[in-house]
Design a protein around this motif. Structure first.
Motif, PDB file in Angstrom:
ATOM      1  N   PHE A 104       0.909  -1.113   0.088  1.00  0.00           N
ATOM      2  CA  PHE A 104      -0.081   0.125   0.152  1.00  0.00           C
ATOM      3  C   PHE A 104       0.935   1.337   0.083  1.00  0.00           C
ATOM      4  CE2 PHE A 104      -2.514   3.381   1.982  1.00  0.00           C
ATOM      5  CZ  PHE A 104      -3.685   3.167   1.189  1.00  0.00           C
ATOM      6  N   ILE A 105       1.977   1.258   0.873  1.00  0.00           N
ATOM      7  CA  ILE A 105       2.969   2.416   0.981  1.00  0.00           C
ATOM      8  C   ILE A 105       3.583   2.581  -0.568  1.00  0.00           C
ATOM      9  CG2 ILE A 105       4.955   3.209   1.946  1.00  0.00           C
ATOM     10  CD1 ILE A 105       4.164   1.487   4.558  1.00  0.00           C
ATOM     11  N   LEU A 106       4.019   1.714  -1.199  1.00  0.00           N
ATOM     12  CA  LEU A 106       4.485   1.554  -2.401  1.00  0.00           C
ATOM     13  C   LEU A 106       3.660   2.125  -3.415  1.00  0.00           C
ATOM     14  CD1 LEU A 106       6.880  -1.367  -2.205  1.00  0.00           C
ATOM     15  CD2 LEU A 106       7.725   1.097  -2.231  1.00  0.00           C
ATOM     16  N   THR A 107       2.538   1.610  -3.426  1.00  0.00           N
ATOM     17  CA  THR A 107       1.438   2.173  -4.284  1.00  0.00           C
ATOM     18  C   THR A 107       1.183   3.633  -4.199  1.00  0.00           C
ATOM     19  OG1 THR A 107       0.545   0.029  -4.407  1.00  0.00           O
ATOM     20  CG2 THR A 107      -0.910   1.759  -5.169  1.00  0.00           C
ATOM     21  N   ARG A 108       1.034   4.059  -3.155  1.00  0.00           N
ATOM     22  CA  ARG A 108       0.794   5.607  -2.560  1.00  0.00           C
ATOM     23  C   ARG A 108       2.012   6.395  -3.205  1.00  0.00           C
ATOM     24  NH1 ARG A 108      -3.604   3.759  -3.062  1.00  0.00           N
ATOM     25  NH2 ARG A 108      -5.393   4.129  -1.725  1.00  0.00           N
ATOM     26  N   CYS A 109       3.024   5.779  -2.788  1.00  0.00           N
ATOM     27  CA  CYS A 109       4.279   6.528  -3.192  1.00  0.00           C
ATOM     28  C   CYS A 109       4.290   6.801  -4.839  1.00  0.00           C
ATOM     29  CB  CYS A 109       5.613   6.028  -2.407  1.00  0.00           C
ATOM     30  SG  CYS A 109       6.000   6.125  -0.786  1.00  0.00           S
ATOM     31  N   GLY A 110       4.098   5.592  -5.495  1.00  0.00           N
ATOM     32  CA  GLY A 110       4.143   5.832  -6.837  1.00  0.00           C
ATOM     33  C   GLY A 110       3.095   6.798  -7.370  1.00  0.00           C
ATOM     34  N   LEU A 111       1.878   6.817  -6.631  1.00  0.00           N
ATOM     35  CA  LEU A 111       0.839   7.854  -6.822  1.00  0.00           C
ATOM     36  C   LEU A 111       1.397   9.275  -6.591  1.00  0.00           C
ATOM     37  CD1 LEU A 111      -2.176   8.548  -7.854  1.00  0.00           C
ATOM     38  CD2 LEU A 111      -2.645   8.309  -5.365  1.00  0.00           C
ATOM     39  N   LEU A 112       2.155   9.417  -5.594  1.00  0.00           N
ATOM     40  CA  LEU A 112       2.701  10.654  -5.383  1.00  0.00           C
ATOM     41  C   LEU A 112       3.474  11.290  -6.417  1.00  0.00           C
ATOM     42  CD1 LEU A 112       3.569  10.544  -1.650  1.00  0.00           C
ATOM     43  CD2 LEU A 112       1.770  11.933  -2.589  1.00  0.00           C
ATOM     44  N   ILE A 113       4.497  10.039  -6.844  1.00  0.00           N
ATOM     45  CA  ILE A 113       5.435  10.573  -8.055  1.00  0.00           C
ATOM     46  C   ILE A 113       4.661  10.933  -9.287  1.00  0.00           C
ATOM     47  CG2 ILE A 113       6.996   9.540  -9.670  1.00  0.00           C
ATOM     48  CD1 ILE A 113       7.887   7.919  -7.138  1.00  0.00           C
ATOM     49  N   LEU A 114       3.473  10.072  -9.652  1.00  0.00           N
ATOM     50  CA  LEU A 114       2.547  10.477 -10.714  1.00  0.00           C
ATOM     51  C   LEU A 114       1.947  11.837 -10.644  1.00  0.00           C
ATOM     52  CD1 LEU A 114       1.352   9.505 -13.480  1.00  0.00           C
ATOM     53  CD2 LEU A 114      -0.670   8.655 -12.051  1.00  0.00           C
ATOM     54  N   LEU A 115       1.526  12.216  -9.347  1.00  0.00           N
ATOM     55  CA  LEU A 115       0.709  13.653  -9.086  1.00  0.00           C
ATOM     56  C   LEU A 115       2.239  14.657  -9.431  1.00  0.00           C
ATOM     57  CD1 LEU A 115      -1.227  12.819  -6.171  1.00  0.00           C
ATOM     58  CD2 LEU A 115      -1.988  13.301  -8.224  1.00  0.00           C
ATOM     59  N   GLY A 116       3.377  14.326  -8.947  1.00  0.00           N
ATOM     60  CA  GLY A 116       4.330  15.437  -9.188  1.00  0.00           C
ATOM     61  C   GLY A 116       4.698  15.532 -10.630  1.00  0.00           C
ATOM     62  N   VAL A 117       4.815  14.421 -11.292  1.00  0.00           N
ATOM     63  CA  VAL A 117       5.062  14.794 -12.714  1.00  0.00           C
ATOM     64  C   VAL A 117       4.111  15.391 -13.577  1.00  0.00           C
ATOM     65  CG1 VAL A 117       5.382  13.147 -15.033  1.00  0.00           C
ATOM     66  CG2 VAL A 117       6.563  12.419 -12.914  1.00  0.00           C
TER      67      VAL A 117
END
Length: 582
Positions: free
Chosen positions: A51-64
């Motif tokens: 869950f943490i890694l998935t949400r971190c990926g989402l954070l990166i996507l939001l940043g990009v």
């Protein structure tokens, strides 16, 4: 500022897309604290690494995605701001070109330079920031409040109290500083004027040993500007610390409230982090908004200054139909070339007339000399012939027609003017001469140089007509500059040639050769010569003697020597009584 928005019409799409992409970026920024809260509340609490890694990926996507939106918004904002300032600068320059000498005298060169450069640059920066932040910052501020209510309504009340306090600080300082920025820009005009005077008159300043006094004058003006900038800067600098104090106090209250609610189980740790993040976002955006308001305040003040120049209307109205006006018939006396019919003139803002009741007629092909003491109105009189100023009373006729019936183009084709101060432009000798006639052949250019007694020194140049000329003709002597400006006027083949004390730097032999060459040009050419030397005028068909704006003598050299004490006094001061009797 509203008058200037017409220059933004071509960039409507960019002006809409820039803030919209910034809004998209803001929306993604508002989602980040919620994702962080979910990582803490669910991922870390439950130890769910996936869950943490998935949400971190989402954070990166939001940043990009947010970065892409930000770059796109910056592109459109820059395109609109640069395009707007380019259009405004072109319009301002074209408008200045349309103004007469009267308007230029009233506005002043230094303030026009400031408004063309510094002021428009400020407007460009202000518009760029405005398009990027005027929707984003308020959206983030109020969006953070809404998101805070979604997280915890009780804690969100802190946001409702904080934002009005911040608004009072930000907008209060804005209203205080706006008139001060206008005053600072006015002081900048003064400094630019002093610097320009010192740069253009450096030789005179050194000749009279006035370096120390001019340095003191500049330092006084600069000190006034610095004092004004420091004062308004101190006021503006209050914005950041005051907003930081308010925001940090609000964060302290959030942490205290959050700690109590976490203990009671009504709030989770991740929610407190989200609330602090939202408050931090408000802090960042309000700092941006504060800087935006400062820049927009400066930009509005500068835009008003540019608009004030555009609002100045040219005082002269020229004929608009040259073809029609050419069909107009002359007066019965077709040989009349220039006639002053009881003409008087007063400069704008002056208390006394510069010329009073001037009345004379000049026939085609005559040479007219104008002489008088400093400030007697010699240059003013010939400036009226070229219609650089309009007579306040009386009528001036050229070829039997009122001068006001001519179009600007017609008048400039008829009259060749050599100003009192020789002015050359950076380029080459050829490019300067072609100002007279863009289509002139090399033969015509050399012919004009020959008449102006400039052929010899131009042929000695390494590149001849293509030899470089620095700005203002700095690489040429005073006499060379005067002869080139005379040649430039001759290239246009005028019907009336005005030489406004344009041979003052020439020796007597060159001056005499120049006048002889001009007389041999064309029997139809009417020449006006303004000079301080009676030797330059003694062979003129008609000599006008001016004294304090009045024509105190009119006639040939011999007639004036006999009947005009002012002319006789000028002549004897130059050649002595023996010369006066000769």
């Amino acid at each position: 500022m509203k008058k200037l928005l017409i220059y933004l019409r071509e960039y409507k799409k960019e002006s809409v897309l820039a803030p919209l992409f910034k809004m998209l970026e803001a929306m993604f920024d508002l989602l980040v604290p919620l994702v962080m809260a979910s990582i803490i509340n669910t991922g870390i609490t439950n130890g769910d690494r996936t869950f943490i890694l998935t949400r971190c990926g989402l954070l990166i996507l939001l940043g990009v995605v947010g970065l892409t939106c930000s770059i796109t918004a910056q592109y459109f904002a820059a395109k609109a701001a640069v395009g707007f300032s380019t259009g405004l600068r072109h319009a301002l320059f074209a408008h200045i070109q349309s103004l007469g000498f009267t308007e230029m005298d009233q506005l002043g060169t230094s303030t026009l330079i400031t408004r063309m450069t510094s002021d428009i640059n400020q407007v460009q920066s202000g518009l760029n920031l405005f398009l990027r932040l005027f929707l984003r910052s308020p959206f983030i501020v109020f969006g953070s409040v809404v998101m805070a209510f979604l997280v915890n309504a009780r804690a969100a009340v802190i946001f409702v109290v904080t934002i009005p306090l911040l608004s009072v600080v930000v907008f209060g300082i804005m209203l205080w500083t706006m008139p001060l920025y206008r005053k600072v820009q006015g002081s900048l005009d003064g400094i630019l004027g002093i610097a320009r005077e010192n740069l253009t008159g450096v030789r005179v300043i050194r000749a009279f040993g006035r370096e120390h006094q001019e340095k003191e004058r500049f330092e006084q003006g600069n000190e006034k500007l610095v004092h004004g900038q420091l004062f308004v800067g101190k006021i503006s600098s209050l914005m950041n610390p005051l907003t930081y104090v308010i925001i940090n106090l609000a964060i302290v209250v959030i942490l205290n409230t959050g700690a109590v609610q976490i203990q009671s189980g009504t709030l989770m740790q991740g929610d407190v982090v989200a609330l602090v993040n939202y408050m931090s976002q408000i802090l960042v955006e309000l700092v941006k908004l504060a800087n935006l308001i400062i820049q927009v305040t400066k930009a509005l003040a500068c835009a008003d200054r540019a608009a004030s120049v555009l609002s100045v209307k040219p005082g002269m109205q020229f004929g608009v139909d040259p073809a029609k006006s050419e069909k107009m018939k002359n007066t019965p006396d077709e040989t009349e070339e220039v006639a002053f019919d009881h003409v008087s003139f007063t400069y704008a803002g002056a208390g006394a007339e510069a010329l009073s009741n001037v009345h004379f007629t000049v026939k085609k092909g005559q040479t007219v000399g104008i002489i008088g003491g400093t400030g007697s109105g010699k240059s003013t009189l010939v400036n009226l012939i070229g219609r650089f100023y309009d007579a306040t009373d009386g009528t001036i006729r050229i070829a039997g027609r009122d001068i006001r019936s001519y179009s600007r183009e017609e008048l400039r084709r008829k009259i060749g003017v050599v100003m009192q101060k020789a002015q050359l432009f950076s380029g080459t000798i050829r490019s300067n001469l072609l100002w007279g006639d863009q289509n002139a052949t090399d033969e015509a250019l050399w012919s004009a140089l020959r008449t102006a007694q400039a052929e010899s020194f131009v042929r000695e140049k390494e590149k001849g007509l293509d030899d470089p000329v620095e700005q203002g003709g700095r690489n040429l002597s005073g006499g060379q500059k005067q002869r080139l400006t005379i040649a430039r006027a001759l290239v246009s083949n005028p019907e009336i040639l005005i030489l406004d004390d344009s041979a003052s730097a020439l020796d007597f032999a060159t001056d005499a050769a120049l006048r002889r060459a001009i007389r041999e040009l064309d029997e139809e050419l009417t020449v006006f010569i303004v000079s301080q030397r009676t030797s330059s005028l003694r062979h003129a068909d008609l000599i006008l003697v001016l004294d304090d704006g009045l024509v105190v003598g009119m006639g040939s050299h011999s007639q004036l020597m006999e009947h005009c004490p002012v002319y006789r006094e000028i002549h004897e001061s130059q050649f002595g009584k023996a010369g006066g009797q000769a």
